[in-house]
Scaffold this active site. Structure first.
Site, PDB file in Angstrom:
ATOM      1  N   CYS A 184     -12.446   3.842   1.042  1.00 15.34           N
ATOM      2  CA  CYS A 184     -13.440   3.647   1.666  1.00 15.34           C
ATOM      3  C   CYS A 184     -13.296   4.520   3.150  1.00 15.34           C
ATOM      4  O   CYS A 184     -14.162   5.184   3.773  1.00 15.34           O
ATOM      5  CB  CYS A 184     -14.162   2.271   1.959  1.00 15.34           C
TER       6      CYS A 184
ATOM      7  N   HIS B  69     -42.813  -4.681  16.430  1.00 17.91           N
ATOM      8  CA  HIS B  69     -43.596  -3.295  16.143  1.00 17.91           C
ATOM      9  C   HIS B  69     -43.391  -2.570  17.590  1.00 17.91           C
ATOM     10  O   HIS B  69     -43.293  -3.078  18.661  1.00 17.91           O
ATOM     11  CB  HIS B  69     -45.266  -3.795  16.405  1.00 17.91           C
TER      12      HIS B  69
ATOM     13  N   ARG C 261     -16.249   7.203 -10.917  1.00 13.57           N
ATOM     14  CA  ARG C 261     -15.038   6.757 -10.560  1.00 13.57           C
ATOM     15  C   ARG C 261     -14.238   5.855 -11.750  1.00 13.57           C
ATOM     16  O   ARG C 261     -14.961   4.999 -12.294  1.00 13.57           O
ATOM     17  CB  ARG C 261     -14.879   6.140  -9.157  1.00 13.57           C
TER      18      ARG C 261
ATOM     19  N   GLU D 136       0.863  -1.260  -0.023  1.00  9.40           N
ATOM     20  CA  GLU D 136       0.100  -0.051   0.237  1.00  9.40           C
ATOM     21  C   GLU D 136       0.993   1.174  -0.077  1.00  9.40           C
ATOM     22  O   GLU D 136       1.735   1.446   0.860  1.00  9.40           O
ATOM     23  CB  GLU D 136      -1.032  -0.012   1.222  1.00  9.40           C
TER      24      GLU D 136
HETATM   25  P1  NAI Z   1     -22.435   7.529 -10.589  1.00  4.37           P
HETATM   26  O1  NAI Z   1     -22.139   6.670 -11.709  1.00  4.37           O
HETATM   27  O2  NAI Z   1     -23.215   7.030  -9.388  1.00  4.37           O
HETATM   28  O3  NAI Z   1     -22.837   8.925 -11.031  1.00  4.37           O
HETATM   29  C1  NAI Z   1     -22.488   9.717 -12.051  1.00  4.37           C
HETATM   30  C2  NAI Z   1     -23.524  10.688 -12.664  1.00  4.37           C
HETATM   31  O4  NAI Z   1     -23.006  11.749 -13.455  1.00  4.37           O
HETATM   32  C3  NAI Z   1     -24.450   9.778 -13.533  1.00  4.37           C
HETATM   33  O5  NAI Z   1     -25.999   9.842 -13.169  1.00  4.37           O
HETATM   34  C4  NAI Z   1     -24.038  10.430 -14.820  1.00  4.37           C
HETATM   35  O6  NAI Z   1     -25.350  10.173 -15.789  1.00  4.37           O
HETATM   36  C5  NAI Z   1     -23.781  11.935 -14.604  1.00  4.37           C
HETATM   37  N1  NAI Z   1     -22.953  12.569 -15.584  1.00  4.37           N
HETATM   38  C6  NAI Z   1     -22.152  11.877 -16.293  1.00  4.37           C
HETATM   39  N2  NAI Z   1     -21.610  12.779 -17.157  1.00  4.37           N
HETATM   40  C7  NAI Z   1     -21.977  13.747 -16.982  1.00  4.37           C
HETATM   41  C8  NAI Z   1     -22.421  15.141 -17.899  1.00  4.37           C
HETATM   42  N3  NAI Z   1     -21.636  15.206 -18.752  1.00  4.37           N
HETATM   43  N4  NAI Z   1     -23.178  15.984 -17.758  1.00  4.37           N
HETATM   44  C9  NAI Z   1     -24.155  15.911 -16.489  1.00  4.37           C
HETATM   45  N5  NAI Z   1     -24.152  14.751 -15.694  1.00  4.37           N
HETATM   46  C10 NAI Z   1     -23.059  13.570 -16.163  1.00  4.37           C
HETATM   47  O7  NAI Z   1     -21.119   8.003  -9.958  1.00  4.37           O
HETATM   48  P2  NAI Z   1     -20.527   8.765  -8.538  1.00  4.37           P
HETATM   49  O8  NAI Z   1     -21.747   9.414  -7.837  1.00  4.37           O
HETATM   50  O9  NAI Z   1     -19.398   9.745  -8.970  1.00  4.37           O
HETATM   51  O10 NAI Z   1     -20.003   7.648  -7.440  1.00  4.37           O
HETATM   52  C11 NAI Z   1     -18.733   6.832  -8.084  1.00  4.37           C
HETATM   53  C12 NAI Z   1     -18.900   5.601  -7.585  1.00  4.37           C
HETATM   54  O11 NAI Z   1     -18.683   5.482  -5.987  1.00  4.37           O
HETATM   55  C13 NAI Z   1     -20.114   4.990  -7.678  1.00  4.37           C
HETATM   56  O12 NAI Z   1     -20.317   3.553  -8.629  1.00  4.37           O
HETATM   57  C14 NAI Z   1     -20.945   4.594  -6.457  1.00  4.37           C
HETATM   58  O13 NAI Z   1     -21.282   3.115  -6.444  1.00  4.37           O
HETATM   59  C15 NAI Z   1     -19.728   4.662  -5.473  1.00  4.37           C
HETATM   60  N6  NAI Z   1     -20.196   5.285  -4.158  1.00  4.37           N
HETATM   61  C16 NAI Z   1     -20.877   4.510  -3.581  1.00  4.37           C
HETATM   62  C17 NAI Z   1     -21.736   5.144  -2.455  1.00  4.37           C
HETATM   63  C18 NAI Z   1     -22.532   4.229  -1.453  1.00  4.37           C
HETATM   64  O14 NAI Z   1     -22.835   3.155  -1.780  1.00  4.37           O
HETATM   65  N7  NAI Z   1     -23.613   5.155  -0.731  1.00  4.37           N
HETATM   66  C19 NAI Z   1     -21.456   6.435  -1.961  1.00  4.37           C
HETATM   67  C20 NAI Z   1     -20.297   7.165  -2.856  1.00  4.37           C
HETATM   68  C21 NAI Z   1     -19.991   6.798  -3.752  1.00  4.37           C
END
Ligand code: NAI
Length: 459
Positions: A44, A436, A264, A36
């Site tokens: 995370c 409940h 990402r 690492e």
């Molecule tokens: P995401 O893939 O969830 O969302 C990115 C969004 O940006 C999409 O809805 C897409 O349509 C939009 N986008 C792309 N290009 C664009 C443009 N030119 N103009 C406007 N909108 C556009 O990715 P996000 O939110 O960055 O998260 C990355 C990763 O991190 C995800 O795979 C997610 O699973 C993970 N993550 C998970 C969390 C959780 O489980 N609670 C919390 C934060 C991240």
């Protein structure tokens, strides 16, 4: 020739996937080197799930104080002390980090500090030392992506800098209404920022069931979080006063900062993967369902493997590979059974197929859905949250999807996950008691209704 050390397994990357593989392999009696360059725990623990959820908890408390009068408690929100928020966040991360370091040391995993590179199918080199493994696991993770013409810097930030802001921005544009976008939009709005989300696709959280996306949009509207869907980024300018985003439909939006949350990207460049013959596809490592790469003895886990980029998927894949190497023949991780929680206010939680996916897989006539409204759930009424639980089942068959929206419903995904992965029928769930008053009862009520015997719901 570099110095060399020999192990059963050498793991490149000590995030969720890498350290889970290391801990399980050590438990199974194998010798492990875990390489690492940054901190054990990875994205995370240090820059992702844990610190953001700590900030979201501060945001939840702010909302509670703001609305305390509604439950007869006198109080007022005097402001957000970002130094206090940061120290709460750092305390949580610090305690978990210390615990994890203790675990790794106790299992005698050799944690190697430094940036590694795959230099042979059975070796990773770090600062001139070769760590040779009978097996190698690639677990190098992911980083925030950006768009062409959108440089990160100054007022244009990713989630990494957003986490570390030392003040509450007066206004923010969030580019991308996916998971990271809606979580930051939610917490900033709670802290008092005026937020505008720009999302290219027709809905917020576009990967979720469309009724969940629509309900989240209604909830955000009520919270006065501005959003524009079907709106694509075209360009950006920043100056002393603020940052202005232009969209393809001719719109302009100005704010103090711009958070880029458009996904990402896998970190696979410059690590020697392709030179050693590991097949990549659009930057991701290609694997089979047993997480074997194209090079014998080399496996991959976590965000570099195409699919959901979630910590718990990384953990499970790491455990899987360690057991696979030990010859235990574990069952592969099934992507469709992975639970998903978005911790915005209200929470979004789901597992299995959306209604649209179920129709694609089974045909319209073979899909039955049911929505149970939290209006009938006592505990949700006490907590003053609206929302619903939606079940998707195969006609005369098991429940194939669970979709939920409401405050704190993230905690219910565990039962949803068991229902979908054990292929439970509504009758199976309906026969089991739900305490409940809990919010969990909403899942039981939905199953009762789907089994044709609703209690606190209409037929
Ligand atoms: P995401 O893939 O969830 O969302 C990115 C969004 O940006 C999409 O809805 C897409 O349509 C939009 N986008 C792309 N290009 C664009 C443009 N030119 N103009 C406007 N909108 C556009 O990715 P996000 O939110 O960055 O998260 C990355 C990763 O991190 C995800 O795979 C997610 O699973 C993970 N993550 C998970 C969390 C959780 O489980 N609670 C919390 C934060 C991240």
């Amino acid at each position: 020739m570099a110095d060399s050390q020999d192990y059963d397994i050498v793991i490149l990357g000590a995030g969720s996937g890498g350290y889970a593989a290391a801990l399980r392999a050590a438990e199974l009696g194998m010798t492990v080197a875990l390489v690492e360059g940054d901190k054990l725990g990875g994205t995370c623990l240090h820059r992702g799930c844990i610190p953001t959820k700590a900030l979201l908890h501060s945001a939840e408390v702010a909302e509670m104080v703001r609305h305390a009068g509604a439950v007869g408690v006198n109080g007022s929100l005097d402001g957000i002390d970002m130094a206090g928020v940061a120290s709460f966040r750092d305390g949580v991360v610090g305690r978990l980090y210390q615990g994890l370091q203790g675990l790794v040391a106790a299992r005698q995993v050799n944690l190697v500090h430094g940036w590694g590179r795959l230099v042979a199918p059975d070796a990773v080199e770090v600062d001139g030392v070769r760590y040779r493994g009978k097996h190698v696991i690639l677990a190098s993770g992911s980083r925030s992506k950006t768009l062409p013409g959108l440089e990160i810097g100054g007022r244009v930030i990713t989630s990494e800098q957003a986490l570390e802001l030392d003040h509450v921005p007066a206004s923010a544009i969030v580019l991308g209404g996916g998971v990271i976008g809606v979580e930051f939009a939610s917490l900033w709005q709670s802290f008092g920022t005026a937020v505008t989300i720009l999302e290219a696709l027709p809905n917020l959280v576009p990967n979720e069931d469309v009724s969940v996306s629509k309900a989240l949009e209604r909830a955000f509207r009520k919270r006065k979080i501005a959003f524009h869907t079907g709106t694509r980024f075209a360009g950006v300018e920043q100056g002393a006063e603020g940052v202005t985003v232009r969209t393809e439909d001719g719109g302009t939006y100005t704010s103090e900062i711009l958070l880029v949350a458009v996904g990402r990207a896998p970190m696979t460049e410059g690590l020697g993967y392709d030179e050693q013959g590991v097949r990549l596809e659009r930057g991701y490592v290609r694997t089979d369902e047993r997480l074997r790469t194209s090079v014998p003895g080399v496996y991959a886990v976590g965000d570099i493997v195409p699919g959901l980029q979630l910590a718990h998927r990384g953990f499970q894949q790491g455990i899987f590979v360690a057991e696979e190497i030990a010859g235990l023949k574990p069952a592969p991780v099934v992507e469709s059974g992975i639970p998903r929680v978005t911790y915005c206010d209200p929470n979004v939680a789901s597992v299995g197929l959306t209604h649209t996916q179920a129709v694609e897989a089974l045909g319209e006539e073979n899909v039955v859905t049911l929505e149970y409204n939290l209006g009938g759930n006592g505990k949700s009424q006490i907590l003053q949250t609206g929302g619903f639980v939606k079940l998707v089942r195969e006609k005369d068959g098991p429940i194939v999807g669970v979709h939920m929206l409401g405050d704190r419903l993230g905690e219910l995904v565990g039962e949803g996950q068991l229902i979908v992965n054990w292929e439970a029928y509504p009758e199976d769930v309906a026969a089991l008691l739900h305490a409940h008053p809990t919010q969990d009862e909403a899942l039981g009520e939905a199953a009762l209704a789907l089994a044709g015997k609703p209690l606190h719901a209409h037929n």
